[in-house]
Design a protein around this motif. Structure first.
Motif, PDB file in Angstrom:
ATOM      1  N   GLU A  97      23.252  32.420  14.735  1.00  0.00           N
ATOM      2  CA  GLU A  97      24.138  32.967  13.725  1.00  0.00           C
ATOM      3  C   GLU A  97      25.003  34.047  14.357  1.00  0.00           C
ATOM      4  OE1 GLU A  97      22.201  33.666  10.105  1.00  0.00           O
ATOM      5  OE2 GLU A  97      24.032  34.242   9.061  1.00  0.00           O
TER       6      GLU A  97
ATOM      7  N   VAL B 224      25.649  38.935   7.613  1.00  0.00           N
ATOM      8  CA  VAL B 224      24.336  38.521   8.101  1.00  0.00           C
ATOM      9  C   VAL B 224      23.227  39.092   7.218  1.00  0.00           C
ATOM     10  CG1 VAL B 224      22.684  38.782   9.986  1.00  0.00           C
ATOM     11  CG2 VAL B 224      25.030  38.094  10.468  1.00  0.00           C
TER      12      VAL B 224
ATOM     13  N   PRO C  96      22.368  35.746   4.843  1.00  0.00           N
ATOM     14  CA  PRO C  96      22.107  35.075   6.118  1.00  0.00           C
ATOM     15  C   PRO C  96      22.206  33.560   5.978  1.00  0.00           C
ATOM     16  CG  PRO C  96      20.084  35.969   5.192  1.00  0.00           C
ATOM     17  CD  PRO C  96      21.202  36.464   4.347  1.00  0.00           C
ATOM     18  N   GLN C  97      22.898  32.935   6.926  1.00  0.00           N
ATOM     19  CA  GLN C  97      23.094  31.488   6.863  1.00  0.00           C
ATOM     20  C   GLN C  97      21.918  30.719   7.460  1.00  0.00           C
ATOM     21  OE1 GLN C  97      25.822  30.058   5.224  1.00  0.00           O
ATOM     22  NE2 GLN C  97      25.858  32.200   4.601  1.00  0.00           N
ATOM     23  N   ALA C  98      21.377  31.225   8.556  1.00  0.00           N
ATOM     24  CA  ALA C  98      20.314  30.480   9.232  1.00  0.00           C
ATOM     25  C   ALA C  98      18.947  30.867   8.676  1.00  0.00           C
ATOM     26  CB  ALA C  98      20.358  30.766  10.727  1.00  0.00           C
TER      27      ALA C  98
ATOM     28  N   THR D 124      17.253  33.542  10.786  1.00  0.00           N
ATOM     29  CA  THR D 124      17.639  34.939  10.541  1.00  0.00           C
ATOM     30  C   THR D 124      16.841  35.503   9.369  1.00  0.00           C
ATOM     31  OG1 THR D 124      19.853  34.249  11.161  1.00  0.00           O
ATOM     32  CG2 THR D 124      19.624  36.443  10.253  1.00  0.00           C
TER      33      THR D 124
END
Lengths: 283, 292, 271
Positions: free
Chosen positions: C236, C243, C247-249, C252
């Motif tokens: 990411e 973040v 958070p995208q992942a 994370t």
């Protein structure tokens, strides 16, 4: 604040004191030999042969530590022997340290081909039996002070090389070396100014040890009659001579032996003491 | 009823010095209770654990105080007797899972040896117990792990093995000395949960040494804050995180980073806090010298 | 200018290192891919946090970006110039502009040199004639009195040592500083001090900073952008608000949930 460091310091300084004093005494004797030796170390007096030291019955007060079978003064010979012993220790020790440390530093810091060549050379070198090597070498280049020094350097540089290489490798991994690289410091400058000072205590400790070894090697070579001329007063030569008359005149053997022992011990203790003293964290 | 571990006015000095490293420390740990021992480096938190386990470095000397373990005054005992009592009641979960295991021996014997050699178990019983424990610490293939060498396991696995090993002889007190400091956060979370689970299942008293207030809030019920070897706060964890009492504890909590509230955290400890804490230490030392 | 032209552009960066654990008795050790095809920018004036667990390759990335190791492939463009495969001589101008602060201040400060020499040496090497004055000035900037100039590293506390490390880095007046886990060995009280100092220096000296850490709480406080690394790959890369806010992942998220906050009621920790 009193803490564990001061105890280490005290012990180290006592050690430094004792060994330093003895070595200073020996060095003084070597320097001033012609003036302080009571007799000519080579002068024979066959009528005064095998006189005992001053405290034994039948001693001549002119010969403090007695005389050998040819009537030569033991004390004067020990004093003059110190010259040869210290010359060998100093010259051979320093030359060995210079050669071995330089190669070790290069191998440990540069790594790569330099390291491979130097390390293999050390491995091969160390596979030769050292005493045989020395005797062979002296047989080829002849006896004499220079030959002894050369022999010691040729045999013992590997000791420095190995230890210094390992230490230089350890230091090279430290971030202060990375930091110097980032600052744009050149390799020679990093080796000399950053790594060098941190390897110095190791070199100093090894150097004093090496000086002790040099004294022993010289004594051994004298003992087997491969040192300088048989007449010249060397501690090893005196021990060899004394051995033949141990039952009639023990002092000819014992006094040079004690001096040799104390000198070699002092060298190694000086090394240990210096190492503690040099350590910036203990200082 | 008295607590399982009682430390009372424990003071220690470095050999040959009058400077105290531990300053009249007093704390208790009950059965089934986890007490966090918090402080910055040099505060003496690990030293207290070592004193209880009888493994203080030779240069550290205890000059006063009582350590009562399960009712035994262990400092008053002869050394052999003390070792027997400590060995039978207490265990350690160490900080560094790599150096705490012998690299040249397989895991199995490292767990069972103590049971067989010191506690006199039969080999078969010890092996059954080891397998059972490895299962308790959620190791999937206990047989395989028993036959492995330490370097073949990950850091988290090694710490699981050490936890299993600590609980092997049914200790009544476990001292955990920064057990997750060397681990990554995701592994740390699993290990902290595991330690809590094992402690609850075996109903042990636990002294949990750490520098991390975040970890304390997850594992402990009670908390002792140390500054320069002196207890500055002794309280329940819930109360502490609501309102720490001592200025130093307050500053410590404010300096701990929190990603959820970045600007309310990471406040440097003010010099006046340090100065007043140091003044407190000096006063305590004077009083102590006067009393002797 | 900030945000438009990146000070550093890393593209398709790969680093392979010899795997000594699998080195055969004879011959070379096989290569192990540490960093896989990394591409990212660091805009001038920004603070990039690089986060990852052990083995994520974050320290290797640091060493490659400062050219302590040579990348296997890819470009590192600094101020418009690809320095990825320069030799030491060609790197000289870059060395003046990019500095590093190290994780372990004990090993990064030469134990045999006094603070003054440690801070002044990089200046001397780069031909600054007022090196001593600038070393003293750098010490002022990090809040150490001049009496520290004559001390040795072992006479300092951990926090003071780390401040000497920072002084050495800023003394060169670099454009870019890379800080590799610089607070992980410090107590929380000195950690807060060092981070606040770094925050102030970035602002006052208009530095671009890459801040490598395993601690997301610290990154949240200090950084403008975050790069999450896992096994040598970027998971990411976004602004710090994105973040932490969204958070995208999943990785994370997992990292964030694993941080033990000083709060007994933090969700996700109940047995």
């Amino acid at each position: 604040m009193p803490d564990g460091r001061s105890a280490v310091k005290r012990r180290a300084s006592l050690r430094l004191w004792l060994s330093g004093s003895w070595l200073a005494l020996v060095a003084l004797a070597a320097l001033l030999a012609p003036w302080i030796a009571p007799h000519d170390p080579l002068a024979q007096d066959l009528f005064a042969g095998r006189l005992p030291p001053f405290f034994a019955a039948g001693a001549d007060p002119a010969y403090l530590l007695g005389t050998d079978s040819l009537g030569r003064d033991v004390l004067s010979r020990i004093i003059h022997g110190a010259r040869i012993a210290l010359t060998v220790a100093l010259m051979a020790g320093v030359a060995t340290a210079l050669l071995g440390s330089l190669l070790g530093l290069l191998a440990g810091y540069l790594r790569g081909w330099t390291d491979i060549v130097i390390s293999r050379l050390v491995d091969i070198w160390m596979a030769f039996p050292p005493v045989l090597f020395a005797i062979l070498l002296i047989a080829v280049i002849g006896t004499g002070l220079t030959s002894i020094i050369v022999a010691i350097v040729v045999i013992d540089w590997t000791r420095f090389c190995r230890v210094v290489r390992a230490e230089a490798m350890n230091q090279s991994k430290m971030d202060y070396v990375a930091s110097a690289t980032i600052a744009g410091q050149g390799r020679a400058s990093i080796l000399w100014r950053e790594i060098g000072p941190n390897v110095l205590p190791t070199i100093a400790a090894l150097l004093t040890l090496e000086m002790g070894i040099a004294v022993i090697v010289e004594a051994i070579l004298s003992f087997v009659n491969l040192s300088i001329s048989t007449d010249a007063p060397t501690w090893g030569g005196m021990i060899a001579e004394g051995r033949t008359s141990i039952h009639q005149a023990w002092w000819v053997l014992v006094f040079p032996l004690v001096v040799l022992f104390l000198t070699v011990l002092s060298f190694s203790q000086l090394g240990e003491g210096l190492k503690d003293r040099f350590d910036p964290v203990l200082r | 009823m008295s607590a399982f571990l009682e430390i009372d006015t424990l003071s220690a000095v470095l050999h040959g010095s009058s400077q105290r490293l531990l300053r009249s420390v007093r704390l208790t740990v009950d059965r089934g209770e986890v007490r966090g021992l918090v402080g910055e480096s040099g505060a003496g938190k690990s030293m207290i654990g070592k004193a209880v386990l009888g493994i203080l470095p030779a240069a550290v000397r205890i000059v006063e105080g009582i350590i009562r373990l399960d009712g035994h005054d262990i400092l008053a005992m002869p050394a052999s007797e003390r070792r027997r009592v400590i060995g039978a009641t207490a265990a350690l979960i160490p900080q560094d899972p790599l150096t705490a295991l012998n690299p040249s021996r397989r895991i199995g014997p490292q767990i069972t040896n103590r049971l067989v050699d010191i506690l006199g178990w039969s080999k078969a019983a010890a092996k059954t117990r080891a397998l059972e424990l490895l299962d308790e610490v959620h190791i999937d293939a206990p047989e395989r792990v028993m036959a492995s060498y330490p370097h073949e396991l990950s850091g988290g696995m090694r710490q699981r093995v050490l936890i299993a090993s600590a609980f092997a002889a049914n200790p009544k007190l476990v001292i955990a000395d920064e057990p997750t400091t060397a681990l990554d956060v995701t592994v740390q979370k699993q290990i902290l949960k595991l330690i809590r689970e094992m402690q609850a299942r075996h109903d042990t008293a636990m002294l949990f040494v750490t520098h991390d207030l975040g970890v304390v809030s997850k594992v402990c019920q009670k908390l002792t804050v140390l500054y320069a070897g002196k207890v500055v706060e002794d309280t329940a964890v819930a109360a502490f995180f609501e309102a720490p009492q001592h200025p130093y504890s307050k500053a410590l909590l404010a300096a701990t980073p929190k990603y959820t509230d970045p600007f309310a955290s990471l406040l440097p400890v003010h010099e006046s806090v340090i100065a007043s804490a140091n003044a407190e230490i000096t006063a305590a030392d004077q009083e102590w010298r006067h009393g002797r | 200018m900030a945000g438009e032209t990146p000070l550093i552009r890393v593209s398709n960066l790969c680093v392979n290192l010899p795997d000594m654990t699998r080195k055969p008795l004879f011959g070379r050790a096989p290569l192990l891919a540490i960093l896989h095809d990394l591409t990212f920018d660091i805009p001038a004036g920004s603070v990039l946090g690089v986060v990852g667990q052990s083995g994520s390759g974050k320290s290797t990335l640091a060493r490659a970006m400062l050219r302590l190791i040579e990348p296997s492939s890819g470009q590192i463009t600094f101020d418009g110039q690809d320095i990825a495969h320069f030799d030491e001589a060609a790197l000289k101008p870059f060395r003046r502009k990019a500095q590093m602060i190290f994780q372990d201040p004990m090993s990064s400060l030469n134990p045999r040199h006094r603070v003054e020499r440690i801070v002044a040496t990089p200046l001397v090497i780069n031909g600054q004639n007022d090196a001593r004055a600038r070393a003293a000035e750098a010490l002022d900037l990090v809040g150490l009195s001049r009496s520290f100039l004559t001390r040795y590293p072992h006479e300092l506390s951990g926090g003071q040592r780390q401040r000497v490390g920072i002084a050495r880095a800023i003394a060169m007046r670099p454009q870019f500083i890379l800080a590799d886990e610089i607070v992980s060995g410090l107590d929380v009280s000195s950690q807060a001090q060092v981070l606040n100092l770094l925050e102030r220096l970035v602002r006052e000296l208009k530095l671009t900073l890459a801040f490598i850490s395993h601690d997301l709480s610290v990154i949240r406080r200090l950084c403008t952008h975050v790069l999450v690394l896992r096994s040598g790959r970027i998971v990411e890369h976004a602004t710090v608000e994105d973040v932490f806010g969204n958070p995208q992942a999943a990785y994370t998220r997992e990292l964030m949930d694993a941080i033990p906050l000083p709060d007994p009621d933090q969700p996700g920790w109940k047995a």
